[in-house]
Design a protein around this motif. Sequence first.
Motif, PDB file in Angstrom:
ATOM      1  N   ARG A 132       0.856  -1.188   0.000  1.00 25.06           N
ATOM      2  CA  ARG A 132       0.000   0.000   0.000  1.00 25.06           C
ATOM      3  C   ARG A 132       0.891   1.237   0.000  1.00 25.06           C
ATOM      4  N   GLN A 133       0.552   2.192  -0.863  1.00 28.64           N
ATOM      5  CA  GLN A 133       1.230   3.481  -0.906  1.00 28.64           C
ATOM      6  C   GLN A 133       0.268   4.533  -0.384  1.00 28.64           C
ATOM      7  N   GLN A 135      -2.795   5.758   1.071  1.00 28.02           N
ATOM      8  CA  GLN A 135      -4.094   5.090   1.197  1.00 28.02           C
ATOM      9  C   GLN A 135      -4.410   4.203  -0.004  1.00 28.02           C
ATOM     10  N   TRP A 137      -4.123   0.976  -2.100  1.00 24.11           N
ATOM     11  CA  TRP A 137      -3.744  -0.427  -2.109  1.00 24.11           C
ATOM     12  C   TRP A 137      -3.140  -0.800  -3.456  1.00 24.11           C
ATOM     13  N   ALA A 174      -1.397  -4.973   5.402  1.00 24.82           N
ATOM     14  CA  ALA A 174      -0.736  -4.033   4.502  1.00 24.82           C
ATOM     15  C   ALA A 174       0.739  -3.913   4.850  1.00 24.82           C
ATOM     16  N   GLN A 176       3.287  -1.112   4.206  1.00 22.74           N
ATOM     17  CA  GLN A 176       3.224   0.271   3.754  1.00 22.74           C
ATOM     18  C   GLN A 176       4.502   0.665   3.036  1.00 22.74           C
TER      19      GLN A 176
END
Length: 204
Positions: A132-133, A135, A137, A174, A176
């Motif tokens: 995930r970048q 918000q 996905w 996630a 991040q």
Amino acid sequence: MTVPDTPLPPCSVLLLAGGRGQRMGGQDKGLLKWRGKPLVAHLHALTRPLTDDLIISCNRNIERYALYADCVVHDDSSDFPGPLAGIRAGLKVARHAWLLVLPCDAPLVDATLLHSMRWNASLHPGRPLLLRQGQQWEPLFCLIPKSLEPSLERAWQDGERSPRRVFLAHEATALQCLPGDSRLLNLNTPHLLAGAENNANCQK
């Protein structure tokens, strides 16, 4: 996050190369040249040391993709139903408990990121892991437990075609990444492919 250098469970690897290539004028993206080699060759070189079960999902040029895979799968329909079809096909044949999925047009992914993905996924058995970048996905950069195959098949038969929705419904975790992380760049247009090639040339 610092990832311990510890043994990880074996994984199967799936490279997704089954799309229409619409942004590339219908060309088969995985076979387009970048830095002198087909895009799929870069992903093959990166992931080959990780697995004895390297799978490629493709719907064209099967003989050429077979050179880079232990197993080649394809969609069970001819209308290019999307990446979830390729993931579904890969899960069916995967031989290990985890399936690492990557798009064939993302050659900037590196071994450090893949190790982080595998280590973080191992902390949550039975749950998919997605990058995930911010918000946003990134469902095509993921690790999927083989045990989810029946659930994914049921979702498919019920008409679901979104990998993101399927994985989030199974409490995906996630990993991040920073917004704009270049490792996740999809070279899926002529402009992006040429730009990445030019940047590589400038760095030589």
